[in-house]
Motif scaffolding. Structure first.
Motif, mmCIF file in Angstrom:
data_model
loop_
_atom_site.group_PDB
_atom_site.id
_atom_site.type_symbol
_atom_site.label_atom_id
_atom_site.label_comp_id
_atom_site.label_asym_id
_atom_site.label_seq_id
_atom_site.Cartn_x
_atom_site.Cartn_y
_atom_site.Cartn_z
ATOM 1 N N THR A 20 1.012 -1.016 0.162
ATOM 2 C CA THR A 20 -0.609 -0.446 -0.141
ATOM 3 C C THR A 20 0.486 1.318 -0.238
ATOM 4 O OG1 THR A 20 -0.039 0.782 2.756
ATOM 5 C CG2 THR A 20 -1.463 -0.884 1.267
ATOM 6 N N LYS A 21 0.755 2.121 -0.837
ATOM 7 C CA LYS A 21 1.137 3.065 -1.240
ATOM 8 C C LYS A 21 1.647 4.627 0.674
ATOM 9 C CE LYS A 21 -0.229 4.696 -5.728
ATOM 10 N NZ LYS A 21 -0.414 6.180 -5.666
ATOM 11 N N GLU B 186 3.047 1.555 8.565
ATOM 12 C CA GLU B 186 1.730 1.344 7.345
ATOM 13 C C GLU B 186 1.779 3.248 7.140
ATOM 14 O OE1 GLU B 186 -1.901 0.171 8.969
ATOM 15 O OE2 GLU B 186 -1.047 -1.907 8.895
ATOM 16 N N TYR B 206 -0.944 -4.715 7.912
ATOM 17 C CA TYR B 206 -1.903 -4.926 6.399
ATOM 18 C C TYR B 206 -3.120 -5.403 7.126
ATOM 19 C CZ TYR B 206 1.856 -2.306 4.816
ATOM 20 O OH TYR B 206 2.808 -1.633 3.852
#
Lengths: 161, 453
Positions: A20-21, B186, B206
């Motif tokens: 994920t960016k 994250e 995630y």
């Protein structure tokens, strides 16, 4: 934002490290800070656009992590460890020595624009206390005499520029 | 009794003349042979070896590594991640720094063996931001390992692929807490997650199953894969297997890092023989045995009780010097082995000032999401700092204790405990010093005493 081409290519590369960016947040902030010296006001918008986020998602990260700064500092960054093991062996004196050498106060840019002295928390080198980081370099067993010697070195390097 | 000899299995090559951190040197010293054999074995066998070894995590909590791996949800169908916790931040701890700077391939080999054992395809090394050289060294080492086919696609022709990336933190202590670390990775503030439901083994990075292991722990895994879990479990003492690296700092003649079979050395042997005793003309006053959040021990106090030795229950009556330096013995006397960071204070140190220093650290590092910790750590700092720099009152000791007592158990993560244990233990052990501090302040400081806050 005016980033160097190599910074931009590093930014594009590092985004590929994550599924994920958003995970590229800290790497991008580091790269921009290394390029510009601090994180200018438009950083949040720029990164938000790059990572498909809202600017507040970036700003809340910038303000959380002690290493990120929103104002320019001196050309050299002197970070003296404040935590217990260093303090037990004179870390406070070391810090005061750097302030005196550069006629400055903690967190401020010295009058000649050369140095910012900061007191930081544990640098994980407690066995060689007191320790100091000057930019990316760790210096060990920095007593007042060694602080003066390192300050002389910083001034000598400034003259060569 | 003289101190046992050091046994360096993790620090074998640290400070060895001529030993360099490139892959050539590592391979010349037998490097990556263990990985080559490991990828020919069944992953479950490797997990069993780690379970048999009794290895306990070296990051601070001492949680059994095999149990941690056993909790991983392998049926979810989601990818499993492994994160190397290289956010070495607990004050007094400085072991992982030397592994990463001087012997990075040992870490990478241990990481790859652990990834293979757990069917991990993507690992991250979360290194603290203040170690920029360490990050570069690891990146170079990973690139070398990739070029030699030890990392990346189709490792050693087995069809197994796994990538490692280095991720730099940015100066926040709370990133050492595994769920805070995951949030940080994250791309967010490192606010730890509540457990349940967010056990990393089930809902980690995630929202996928995630293993978070300390740098040193993964190096032990490499040793276990090489020599077998049973052989490893014979090093040290039952329940405290393998070696422990002690990082000694503060007021001793020879501070530094020392590796011993776990549970075989006492505090007295470590400080007096290995570290050369107190500085000239001084005497030991107090020691924090496992990183700055561990409860302090006062020289002169005694610990009595019963403990299990083999099948028998035996009485023990220990002074601080007699305590074996293992997780269980230190736990029994009300403190902890933690991360192995031993901070020594001699008779020049005033305990109010030392506590004020520690409180400043924890109030700076509280992430701020839980009110008891955010406010409590700040007030403990304000009160102890006022005692040093302003007015000190005899009733401050009780006030500090009442703040500290209201934090533990009321926060999302263990930081609540970490920030209150110093205050609770300093006041329990040195209460008189706090009550008398207003008088002490009027007298001259002992010669050689340093400003601490």
């Amino acid at each position: 934002m005016n980033l160097k081409p190599e910074t931009l290519s590093k930014i594009d590369e590092v985004i590929t490290h994550y599924p994920t960016k958003r995970s590229a947040m800290l790497p991008l902030l580091h790269l921009i800070q290394e390029d510009i010296g601090y994180l200018p006001e438009d950083t949040s918008e720029w990164i938000a656009a790059k990572l498909d986020l809202q600017p507040i998602n970036v700003l809340e990260v910038i303000t959380f992590y002690p290493m990120f700064r929103q104002k320019p500092i001196g050309r050299r960054h002197v970070k003296v460890c404040r935590t217990l093991s260093c303090a037990l062996l004179g870390g406070y004196k070391t810090c005061a020595a750097f302030e005196k050498e550069f006629h400055t106060h903690l967190g401020e840019v010295s009058p000649d624009g050369e140095v910012t002295v900061d007191f930081v928390e544990c640098l994980a080198s407690c066995g060689t206390a007191p320790v100091v980081m000057i930019d990316d370099e760790l210096h060990e067993k920095v007593d007042v005499a060694k602080a003066k010697q390192l300050s002389d070195q910083i001034r000598a390097e400034a003259k060569q520029r | 009794m003289p101190a046992p000899a050091q046994r360096r299995i993790i620090f074998q090559h640290i400070d060895e003349p001529g030993y360099t951190n490139d892959i050539g040197c590592y391979v010349r010293n037998g490097g990556y042979e263990v990985l080559k054999k490991a990828v020919g074995r069944k992953p479950e066998e490797l997990i069993d070896e780690v379970k048999k070894s009794g290895l306990r995590g070296r990051g601070g909590a001492g949680f059994p590594c095999g149990v941690k791996w056993g909790l991983v949800d392998r049926k979810s169908g989601k990818p499993i991640y492994l994160i190397v916790n290289a956010d070495e931040s607990e004050p007094g701890t400085f072991k992982d720094r030397y592994i990463m700077h001087q012997d990075p391939h040992q870490l990478i080999e241990g990481t790859m063996i652990s990834c293979f054992a757990n069917n991990v395809k993507q690992a991250y090394i979360y290194i603290r931001g203040e170690m920029p050289h360490g990050a570069r060294i690891l990146e170079k080492a990973i690139a070398e390992a990739r070029a030699a086919n030890f990392v990346g696609p189709n490792i050693l022709g087995t069809g197994y692929s796994c990538e490692i990336f280095v991720h730099r933190g940015a100066g926040a202590y709370i990133c050492g807490e595994e769920t805070g670390l995951i949030e940080s990775l994250e791309g967010k503030r490192a606010n730890p997650r509540i457990k349940p439901p967010y056990f990393p083994a089930v809902l980690g990075l995630y929202q996928c199953p995630t293993i978070v292991n300390n740098v040193e722990t993964l190096c032990h895994v490499k040793y276990i894969a090489e020599h077998g879990g049973e052989a490893y479990s014979k090093i040290g003492t039952p329940g405290n297997t393998g070696t422990r690296i002690f990082c000694v700092s503060g007021h001793v003649q020879r501070p530094g890092y020392y590796e011993f079979p776990a549970g075989t050395i006492t505090m007295g042997q470590l400080l007096n023989e290995v570290c050369g005793g107190p500085l000239p003309g001084r005497t030991f006053k107090a020691v924090i045995p496992g990183g700055s959040s561990a409860k302090i021990l006062r020289f002169g106090e005694r610990f009595k009780g019963k403990r299990k030795v083999g099948a028998e229950m035996l009485d023990y009556d220990w002074g601080v010097e007699d305590v074996p330096m293992d997780f269980d013995s230190l736990g029994m006397i009300g403190t902890m082995g933690g991360s192995g960071g031993v901070i020594v204070m001699d008779d020049t140190v005033n305990m109010v000032e030392a506590l004020a220093n520690i409180n400043a650290f924890y109030s700076h590092e509280s992430c701020g999401q839980c009110t008891p910790c955010r406010e409590g750590s700040l007030w403990m700092k304000k009160i102890s700092s006022r005692m040093v720099h302003g007015l000190a009152r005899p009733e401050d000791a009780a006030l500090l204790k009442s703040v500290a007592d209201q934090i533990p158990g009321r926060t999302i993560c263990a930081f609540g405990e970490a920030c209150s244990w110093p205050t609770q233990s300093f006041i329990a052990k040195f209460g008189d010093e706090f009550k008398q501090y207003s008088e002490t302040k009027k007298t001259a400081k002992p010669e050689g005493a340093h400003e601490l806050v």
